[in-house]
Scaffold this motif. Structure first.
Motif, PDB file in Angstrom:
ATOM      1  N   ASP A  56      -4.029  10.392  -0.094  1.00 21.49           N
ATOM      2  CA  ASP A  56      -4.655   9.235  -0.729  1.00 21.49           C
ATOM      3  C   ASP A  56      -3.654   8.086  -0.772  1.00 21.49           C
ATOM      4  N   ILE A 106      -4.327  10.761  -7.773  1.00 24.49           N
ATOM      5  CA  ILE A 106      -4.511  11.101  -6.365  1.00 24.49           C
ATOM      6  C   ILE A 106      -4.529  12.611  -6.180  1.00 24.49           C
ATOM      7  N   VAL A 123      -2.835   3.930  -2.707  1.00 23.85           N
ATOM      8  CA  VAL A 123      -3.138   2.980  -3.770  1.00 23.85           C
ATOM      9  C   VAL A 123      -2.392   1.682  -3.475  1.00 23.85           C
ATOM     10  N   GLU A 133       0.853  -1.182   0.000  1.00 23.85           N
ATOM     11  CA  GLU A 133       0.000   0.000   0.000  1.00 23.85           C
ATOM     12  C   GLU A 133       0.893   1.238   0.000  1.00 23.85           C
ATOM     13  N   SER A 187      -0.744  -2.009  -4.770  1.00 26.30           N
ATOM     14  CA  SER A 187      -0.114  -2.584  -5.958  1.00 26.30           C
ATOM     15  C   SER A 187       0.717  -3.786  -5.561  1.00 26.30           C
ATOM     16  N   LEU A 210      -1.889   3.498 -12.066  1.00 27.09           N
ATOM     17  CA  LEU A 210      -2.587   2.866 -10.957  1.00 27.09           C
ATOM     18  C   LEU A 210      -3.728   3.734 -10.436  1.00 27.09           C
ATOM     19  N   LYS A 211      -3.458   5.039 -10.260  1.00 29.50           N
ATOM     20  CA  LYS A 211      -4.483   5.883  -9.674  1.00 29.50           C
ATOM     21  C   LYS A 211      -4.114   7.353  -9.816  1.00 29.50           C
TER      22      LYS A 211
END
Length: 257
Positions: free
Chosen positions: A241, A237, A243, A205, A245, A234-235
């Motif tokens: 925040d 932000i 994400v 994370e 993986s 991935l994201k």
């Protein structure tokens, strides 16, 4: 957003005037008119870099209206992964060796430091301004530090005093170390990227906190991060925040929107 963008004066030398006789600098000297295009501002909308073309054989990236341009570096780490759409919703055009592309690759720009009269091409102006002896002093963005000075001295010498921090003069962090603070200089503003990582069995994370450290950018503008790994987004932000993986190492690209 517009007040963050660079406003270097454009210089047309005698060779450009001879090769492109219809190219003219606008009255405010920060844009050019060429052929049917008005008020072209040839810099990257994400990082402010004037080095758009990277030589005649490389593509540049622009919206169809010629209002926004993106350097290869920013395009590769952001729009290419996230969306092939410009900030105004228009498609991005990738092209090479058009007459506009060749012209912008030859433009020169005046240093924006007060009292400096030096002029450089798009590939050299940023490097000069970082080392310019007449550049205004900037305050160290680390909380509680009172140091002020030139950007090149801040990066090369002063930040050695901040062992848990790193100053990066671009808008991407390619190697993130958990627990380290990264200060990215983007469009004249320091953006703090505070990063931590936690191993969750076979998954990691990655947690981020993004904040502007010097001055106000306005309520309508905020730093945004695109987290990617192995050329996969991935994201997106904003603020605080995280994400998950399977990859231990990720890349974060930061820009204002």
């Amino acid at each position: 957003m517009d007040r963050l963008l660079p406003n270097n004066e454009i210089y047309l030398d005698e060779e450009i005037k001879a090769e492109y006789p219809t190219a003219t600098v606008t009255p405010d000297k920060t844009s050019i008119d060429f052929r049917t295009h008005k008020n072209l501002r040839p810099f990257c909308y994400h990082c402010g870099d004037y080095n758009l073309s990277y030589g005649q054989k490389y593509f540049w990236h622009r919206c169809v209206s010629f209002r926004h341009f993106f350097c290869y570096y920013c395009f590769d780490y952001s729009l290419k992964k996230y969306t092939h759409t410009c900030v105004d919703g228009e498609p991005i055009v990738d092209e090479c060796r058009t007459i506009e592309h060749l012209l912008c690759g030859k433009l020169k720009f005046c240093c924006k430091s007060p009292g400096c009269r030096k002029i450089f091409g798009g590939s050299a102006i940023k490097k000069h301004e970082i080392t310019c002896e007449k550049q205004p002093e900037m305050a160290c963005p680390v909380n509680g530090c009172k140091w002020r000075g030139r950007i090149d001295v801040m990066e090369g010498e002063h930040f050695k005093d901040h062992e848990d921090s790193k100053l990066i003069l671009r808008n991407v962090v390619l190697k993130l170390d958990p627990g380290r603070k990264y200060y990215l200089l983007i469009l004249g503003k320091f953006v703090l990227v505070d990063y931590t990582s936690e191993e969750l069995g076979e998954v990691y994370e990655h947690s981020f906190s993004l904040s502007v450290r010097n001055g106000d950018v306005g309520t309508a503008v905020k730093p945004v991060g695109l987290v990617s790994t192995s050329h996969t987004l991935l994201k997106k932000i904003v603020g605080d925040d995280s994400v998950k993986s399977v990859r231990k190492n990720v890349v974060v690209f930061v820009y204002f929107e």
